[in-house]
Design a protein around this motif. Structure first.
Motif, PDB file in Angstrom:
ATOM      1  N   LYS A 142     -28.006 -40.974  66.355  1.00 31.03           N
ATOM      2  CA  LYS A 142     -26.767 -40.654  67.066  1.00 31.03           C
ATOM      3  C   LYS A 142     -25.621 -40.452  66.087  1.00 31.03           C
ATOM      4  O   LYS A 142     -25.531 -41.151  65.072  1.00 31.03           O
ATOM      5  N   ILE A 143     -24.751 -39.501  66.408  1.00 33.39           N
ATOM      6  CA  ILE A 143     -23.484 -39.321  65.703  1.00 33.39           C
ATOM      7  C   ILE A 143     -22.386 -39.380  66.756  1.00 33.39           C
ATOM      8  O   ILE A 143     -22.448 -38.672  67.775  1.00 33.39           O
ATOM      9  N   TYR A 144     -21.398 -40.200  66.524  1.00 33.93           N
ATOM     10  CA  TYR A 144     -20.333 -40.400  67.506  1.00 33.93           C
ATOM     11  C   TYR A 144     -19.148 -39.486  67.207  1.00 33.93           C
ATOM     12  O   TYR A 144     -18.603 -39.491  66.110  1.00 33.93           O
ATOM     13  N   GLY A 145     -18.778 -38.693  68.221  1.00 39.46           N
ATOM     14  CA  GLY A 145     -17.652 -37.772  68.090  1.00 39.46           C
ATOM     15  C   GLY A 145     -16.509 -38.174  68.996  1.00 39.46           C
ATOM     16  O   GLY A 145     -16.484 -39.275  69.559  1.00 39.46           O
ATOM     17  N   ILE A 146     -15.568 -37.235  69.159  1.00 42.35           N
ATOM     18  CA  ILE A 146     -14.402 -37.505  69.999  1.00 42.35           C
ATOM     19  C   ILE A 146     -14.566 -36.789  71.335  1.00 42.35           C
ATOM     20  O   ILE A 146     -15.680 -36.613  71.803  1.00 42.35           O
ATOM     21  N   GLY A 147     -13.472 -36.369  71.967  1.00 42.70           N
ATOM     22  CA  GLY A 147     -13.516 -35.829  73.311  1.00 42.70           C
ATOM     23  C   GLY A 147     -14.316 -34.536  73.435  1.00 42.70           C
ATOM     24  O   GLY A 147     -14.333 -33.719  72.519  1.00 42.70           O
ATOM     25  N   PRO A 148     -14.970 -34.327  74.569  1.00 43.76           N
ATOM     26  CA  PRO A 148     -15.737 -33.103  74.796  1.00 43.76           C
ATOM     27  C   PRO A 148     -14.884 -31.859  74.584  1.00 43.76           C
ATOM     28  O   PRO A 148     -13.721 -31.813  74.980  1.00 43.76           O
ATOM     29  N   GLY A 149     -15.464 -30.868  73.932  1.00 44.61           N
ATOM     30  CA  GLY A 149     -14.758 -29.620  73.684  1.00 44.61           C
ATOM     31  C   GLY A 149     -14.021 -29.565  72.369  1.00 44.61           C
ATOM     32  O   GLY A 149     -13.558 -28.505  71.960  1.00 44.61           O
ATOM     33  N   ALA A 150     -13.903 -30.702  71.676  1.00 49.27           N
ATOM     34  CA  ALA A 150     -13.206 -30.705  70.390  1.00 49.27           C
ATOM     35  C   ALA A 150     -13.967 -29.858  69.375  1.00 49.27           C
ATOM     36  O   ALA A 150     -15.200 -29.919  69.310  1.00 49.27           O
ATOM     37  N   PRO A 151     -13.270 -29.047  68.576  1.00 52.21           N
ATOM     38  CA  PRO A 151     -13.949 -28.215  67.581  1.00 52.21           C
ATOM     39  C   PRO A 151     -14.843 -29.011  66.644  1.00 52.21           C
ATOM     40  O   PRO A 151     -15.926 -28.554  66.269  1.00 52.21           O
ATOM     41  N   SER A 175     -16.961 -38.775  73.281  1.00 53.52           N
ATOM     42  CA  SER A 175     -16.145 -39.788  73.931  1.00 53.52           C
ATOM     43  C   SER A 175     -14.690 -39.526  73.579  1.00 53.52           C
ATOM     44  O   SER A 175     -14.376 -38.606  72.827  1.00 53.52           O
ATOM     45  N   SER A 176     -13.809 -40.327  74.106  1.00 48.46           N
ATOM     46  CA  SER A 176     -12.413 -40.251  73.676  1.00 48.46           C
ATOM     47  C   SER A 176     -12.297 -40.850  72.283  1.00 48.46           C
ATOM     48  O   SER A 176     -13.211 -41.525  71.797  1.00 48.46           O
TER      49      SER A 176
END
Length: 312
Positions: A142-151, A175-176
């Motif tokens: 898993k890699i944790y990112g930020i909000g959906p749609g972020a570049p 996620s946020s």
């Protein structure tokens, strides 16, 4: 004597005449976007603290980056202080080619924006993107990112889809910003392994001991995703709102400044309150930002902002 009296009367009349409005009424409400990022909450707070005593009203909406750029194109928002480059190139380049928006200036430089791991994970051998797959089970793939749609999320997903760095079968967890950092906090307290999107300025750099990963140049740019943030506006804002545009063209930030404001935010203040607290301690910033800027009714902008901060 009569001439002197006449000149004196003329001076009094001119002094009593209100100055011409710096910007038309259509510029009064300044609509802005915040994708829910702490750094943009901070910079929006700075601008809002300046706008109010100048006679403008700031209206901030929470919009994901793709919606933000579409709203700029359609003139539904006026200003965005968070155009991170090169991460947002795919959004901004078509709009600039169409002259659908204005790029005002870079407002922050010298920052990093790429994947990171806790320091103890780096010490165990994960220092580069190529090291992730070697420890797939420990990361839970898993890699944790930020909000959906972020570049940045899209870059991570592309990296997974193309099976680059051997990451086929991995999952991007969207996620946020706060949701992602909660996962990081939980992992760090348990000494578990986690790979996540990181950047500076941000309090995460002092809250956690983290290590930025090398090797992601193709997705985040060289030098650990060294990035520049730009101020962008709807088309024709400079032409239609020249006083506001002058302020935007002079407004710049530093990593240290944003880190300090975000630290105040972490104590429970909102964006404007945190910005006001910072500006009261750093009044030397105001003359450069407000040089030649007036209030909407044509008065001295610097004097108006200083007076407002002294009352707060």
């Amino acid at each position: 004597m009569a001439r002197l009296i006449a000149l004196a009367l003329t001076g009094l009349l001119l002094a009593a005449t209100p100055a011409a409005a710096a910007d038309p009424d259509s510029c009064t409400t300044v609509r802005m976007s915040d994708p829910g990022w702490t750094d943009i909450t901070s910079t929006n707070g700075i601008l809002g603290t300046l706008l109010e005593p100048l006679g403008y009203t700031q209206k901030v909406e929470t919009l994901a980056p793709p919606v933000t750029f579409e709203s700029l194109k359609n003139s539904q928002i006026d200003v965005f202080l968070g155009n991170w480059m090169p991460a947002q190139s795919r959004f901004i380049e078509p709009l600039t080619a169409e002259k659908a928006i204005e790029v005002i200036r870079p407002n922050l430089d010298g920052i990093r924006f790429t994947l990171a791991v806790p320091a103890y994970v780096a010490e165990a051998g994960v220092k580069d993107f190529a090291d992730l797959a070697k420890h797939a089970d420990q990361f839970g793939r898993k890699i944790y990112g930020i909000g959906p749609g972020a570049p940045a999320n899209q870059n991570i997903q592309k990296m997974i889809d193309t099976k680059d760095f051997g990451l086929d079968g991995w999952t991007l967890v969207e996620s946020s910003e706060q949701g992602m950092l909660s996962q990081v906090d939980r992992a760090v307290r348990r000494k578990e392994w986690i790979a996540f999107l990181a950047w500076e300025p941000h309090p995460m750099n002092s809250q956690f001991q983290i290590a930025y990963l090398s090797g992601g140049d193709a997705y985040f740019g060289p030098n650990y995703g060294r990035a520049t943030v730009y101020t962008v506006t709807r088309r024709d804002l400079s032409k239609n709102c020249p006083n506001l545009a002058r302020l935007l063209s002079q407004l710049t930030f530093t990593v240290d400044m944003e880190n300090q404001i975000m630290g105040i935010l972490g104590e429970g203040s909102d964006g404007k309150a945190a910005a006001a607290q910072y500006l009261k301690a750093h009044p030397d910033l105001l003359p450069g930002w407000l040089a030649g800027v007036t209030t909407r009714d044509g008065q001295d902008g610097l004097a108006a902002v200083r007076a407002a901060l002294s009352k707060g």
